[in-house]
Design an enzyme around this catalytic site. Structure first.
Site, mmCIF file in Angstrom:
data_model
loop_
_atom_site.group_PDB
_atom_site.id
_atom_site.type_symbol
_atom_site.label_atom_id
_atom_site.label_comp_id
_atom_site.label_asym_id
_atom_site.label_seq_id
_atom_site.Cartn_x
_atom_site.Cartn_y
_atom_site.Cartn_z
ATOM 1 C CG ASP A 1 -1.743 1.237 1.173
ATOM 2 O OD1 ASP A 1 -2.619 1.527 0.339
ATOM 3 O OD2 ASP A 1 -1.892 1.822 2.378
ATOM 4 C CD GLU B 1 -4.544 1.007 -3.240
ATOM 5 O OE1 GLU B 1 -5.837 0.835 -2.687
ATOM 6 O OE2 GLU B 1 -3.728 1.721 -3.069
ATOM 7 C CG ASP C 1 -1.398 2.964 5.794
ATOM 8 O OD1 ASP C 1 -2.524 3.506 5.210
ATOM 9 O OD2 ASP C 1 -0.763 3.875 6.239
#
Length: 238
Positions: free
Chosen positions: A40, A125, A204
């Site tokens: 992340d 992501e 996170d």
């Protein structure tokens, strides 16, 4: 120099000149690794948090150099156009920007190399960095250099025979990685406590675990390609 030279480009940065060679070399795959990791990306205080709980501090090179840059730019603004002093002041500003860029690039290479050396599959992501660069967190994103880092990570992984997977970023910071309960929380809340199952995680870390799980539960057929046998992460709710 290694490999067959394909192109050579001469480049100038301030008073410095460089020649950049592009060569053709055979890939050098690393020994197979069945380990998979979700990452992340962030801006402050952490540049990157993994699904295993490792946190990489954001170096924030631009932020740390802002005072020096502001002084150099004010000095440049006061100099007469076309003068030698203005040219010298412009070089000082360019040197500072070049140093920041070099520090950031070196940091990205080291972090990417560490991930590629250890993990066979790296999941992140699928971020629209260009759009985020126009948002209220634009300065932090530019300082972190997400786009450059992801590009470096991708080519290092390809050269090493590793796999990088991009997943949909929706709800990664809202879902519980254990039971799948979804709850939107303000950004200042850094500890994720699930009201459904009681799971307590750093926000996170929970997001990174969701990112990793999304690669397993993605489009049809992705599972077997994404993870080596015996190393599929647990899906939320299972």
């Amino acid at each position: 120099m290694e490999g067959k030279i394909k192109t050579a480009t001469v480049k100038r940065e301030g008073e410095h000149w460089y020649i950049i060679f592009i060569t053709e070399v055979d890939p050098k795959p690393l020994p197979p690794s069945e380990e998979a990791i979700g990452i992340d990306l962030g801006t402050n205080p952490h540049f990157l948090v993994t699904s295993e709980g490792e946190m990489v501090e954001a170096p924030r090179y631009f932020q740390k150099a802002q005072a020096k840059l502001a002084t150099a730019q004010r000095s440049l603004a006061r100099k007469k156009r076309g003068s030698n002093r203005r040219r010298q002041a412009r070089r000082r500003v360019a040197r500072l920007h070049r140093k920041i860029a070099n520090q950031r690039r070196d940091f990205h290479h080291k972090v990417a190399r560490k991930l590629v050396n250890r993990y066979g599959t790296i999941v992140h992501e699928d971020l629209n960095v260009q759009a985020l660069s126009r948002s209220h967190i634009a300065k932090g994103i530019h300082d972190a250099g997400w786009a450059q880092f992801l590009a470096i990570l991708a080519y290092k992984a390809e050269e090493a025979g590793r796999r990088v997977i991009k997943v949909d970023p929706k709800y990664t910071s809202q879902d519980c990685p254990v039971c799948g309960h979804r709850e939107k929380k303000p950004l200042w809340v850094r500890a994720y406590t699930c009201p459904q199952c009681g799971t307590l995680l750093h926000r996170d870390v929970a997001a990174a675990q969701n990112i990793l799980a999304k690669a397993w539960t993605g489009p049809s057929g992705e599972t077997l390609r994404a993870f080596p046998q015996g190393n599929t992460p647990r899906s939320p709710g299972l």
